[in-house]
Design a protein around this motif. Structure first.
Motif, PDB file in Angstrom:
ATOM      1  N   ASP A 165       0.839  -1.202   0.000  1.00  0.00           N
ATOM      2  CA  ASP A 165       0.000   0.000   0.000  1.00  0.00           C
ATOM      3  C   ASP A 165       0.871   1.248   0.000  1.00  0.00           C
ATOM      4  O   ASP A 165       1.917   1.298   0.662  1.00  0.00           O
ATOM      5  N   LYS A 167       1.280   5.092   1.138  1.00  0.00           N
ATOM      6  CA  LYS A 167       0.752   5.875   2.240  1.00  0.00           C
ATOM      7  C   LYS A 167       1.338   7.286   2.227  1.00  0.00           C
ATOM      8  O   LYS A 167       2.514   7.482   1.889  1.00  0.00           O
ATOM      9  N   ILE A 190      -2.886   9.778   8.322  1.00  0.00           N
ATOM     10  CA  ILE A 190      -2.235   8.968   7.300  1.00  0.00           C
ATOM     11  C   ILE A 190      -3.261   8.578   6.245  1.00  0.00           C
ATOM     12  O   ILE A 190      -4.356   8.113   6.578  1.00  0.00           O
ATOM     13  N   SER A 192      -4.230   6.103   3.085  1.00  0.00           N
ATOM     14  CA  SER A 192      -3.966   4.801   2.475  1.00  0.00           C
ATOM     15  C   SER A 192      -4.583   4.766   1.088  1.00  0.00           C
ATOM     16  O   SER A 192      -5.778   5.025   0.925  1.00  0.00           O
ATOM     17  N   LEU A 257       6.123   3.216   8.343  1.00  0.00           N
ATOM     18  CA  LEU A 257       4.838   3.128   7.656  1.00  0.00           C
ATOM     19  C   LEU A 257       4.159   1.783   7.870  1.00  0.00           C
ATOM     20  O   LEU A 257       2.936   1.671   7.738  1.00  0.00           O
ATOM     21  N   GLU A 260       3.361   2.041  11.847  1.00  0.00           N
ATOM     22  CA  GLU A 260       2.803   3.364  12.134  1.00  0.00           C
ATOM     23  C   GLU A 260       3.175   3.829  13.541  1.00  0.00           C
ATOM     24  O   GLU A 260       2.342   4.271  14.334  1.00  0.00           O
TER      25      GLU A 260
END
Length: 398
Positions: A165, A167, A190, A192, A257, A260
């Motif tokens: 993913d 981010k 954040i 996504s 990331l 997190e």
């Protein structure tokens, strides 16, 4: 061919084709179209392209120019004079700021178009893959930055390999009304791409400060992305001067990331107590970081690179680089082979420096399965630029 070859063999063949050929192959038949647009195929294509030997297949550099929305590919020559413009398909709504690059990963460029309202900035973030001419506009963030010298925002864009993913990290820091250096007030969110939404992060805010460094006159503070993490130069405020007579302790703030969460990486001892406005953290190679300490007169720079990422004892000091006769010096980063990219200006103003953002260009299928097509093709014309950028081979880690 699809009637005679197993699907696994077709996939292996397609994996060896360049991006432009893959796009053409989507028109061959429904099966090929489905295979190439599959997220797993796109991820595998990016991984394969990223692993190509950089010495035998040097990639051009992606360049963002100061003062206008111009992007180009810089080709690998010693003085960096040969480049090809890319068609920039967006128009900024901003009165004072223009769309600026805030990060680049796997061929995907993240842009911010900042517009000034009566009391706050309104940001529009766009993802753009120039190699396949597709873009995607992100939903509006939850937080907005006040137009005030007491507020800063910090952004970072990268790829979470665990979740497959992309981010976008965004953090707003607020000083108190008197502008005193104390524990900052923080807002973090954040974005996504997989979920196409912003998530507010609570309970994980750092208590340090990130030094403000203007980027193309836009107060966005970009991060260096490597190893699924974002990196900034940051500092803590001491209650009193320490043994070295400093009020601050500088280090590298890291945001992972994948998990997190925040963590810290120690700087070399010579940089721990000096001013953060002199320090710049950049990506070094494929899996580590380097830090530049630019001298006050801006004609040379001290370079440290981390031989083993995350291990403070592995910092290595490389030879100083610079040229007093060339004027202002600015560090743009490292090439993948370890060479330092420096930019010199003939005047005594940062306005004489033409580039705002530099990264290694990668042709990829990122965003191929979503987003909008940019109709106009990139320019094929190559130009010769009166170069201010030079490469310095200073790498010596043995």
């Amino acid at each position: 061919m699809s009637d005679y070859l197993p699907e696994e063999v077709i996939i292996q063949i397609l994996h060896n084709l360049p991006v432009k050929s893959l796009i053409k192959c989507t028109s061959v038949c429904k099966l090929w179209h489905s295979l190439i647009k599959n997220p797993n195929f796109i991820s595998a294509q990016i991984a394969k392209t990223s692993s190509i030997n950089i010495k035998s297949n040097p990639n051009p550099l992606l360049l963002s120019h100061f003062d206008d929305n111009q992007y180009s590919l810089g080709f690998d020559n010693q003085e960096f004079k040969d480049y090809m413009p890319l068609h920039f398909p967006f128009k900024s709504d901003a009165r004072y700021f223009q769309a600026v690059a805030v990060g680049y990963s796997n061929g995907l460029l993240c842009l911010c178009d900042r517009r000034e309202t009566l009391s706050r900035y309104k940001d529009k973030f766009i993802l753009w893959n120039p190699s396949i001419r597709k873009s995607f506009t992100l939903p509006q963030p939850n937080f907005s930055l006040a137009i005030c010298y007491l507020c800063n925002d910090f952004v970072g864009f990268g790829f979470d390999s665990n979740a497959n993913d992309y981010k976008l990290f965004r953090m707003i820091m607020h000083l108190d009304d008197c502008g005193k250096i104390q524990e900052p007030k923080i807002q973090i969110e954040i974005y996504s791409l997989n979920l196409n939404l912003w998530k507010i992060i609570t309970g994980n805010a750092p208590t340090c400060w990130i030094e403000k460094q203007m980027v193309n006159r836009c107060p966005l503070q970009n991060a260096a992305y490597v190893n699924n993490a974002l990196h900034w130069i940051a500092y803590y405020s001491n209650d009193s001067t320490d043994d070295h007579g400093s009020l601050f302790r500088y280090f590298i703030l890291v945001f992972d990331l994948k998990d997190e969460v925040f963590r810290e990486i120690m700087l070399p001892n010579s940089m721990t107590m000096s001013g953060a406005f002199r320090h710049h953290v950049k990506v070094f190679g494929d899996s580590s970081i380097g830090v530049f300490d630019i001298a006050p007169h801006l004609c040379w720079t001290d370079i440290w690179v981390m031989k083993e990422y995350g291990v403070a004892e592995s910092w290595v000091n490389l030879p100083k680089v610079g040229d007093q006769k060339m004027g202002i010096l600015r560090v743009l980063g490292f090439k993948k082979n370890g060479e330092v990219i420096l930019e010199f200006g003939s005047g005594q103003s940062s306005a004489s420096i033409p580039y705002a953002f530099v990264d290694t260009y990668l042709e990829s299928l990122a965003l191929f399965d979503k987003g909008n097509v940019v109709k106009k093709k990139s320019s094929k014309e190559r130009h010769i630029l009166s170069g201010r950028v030079k490469f310095y081979s200073v790498l010596s880690l043995n």
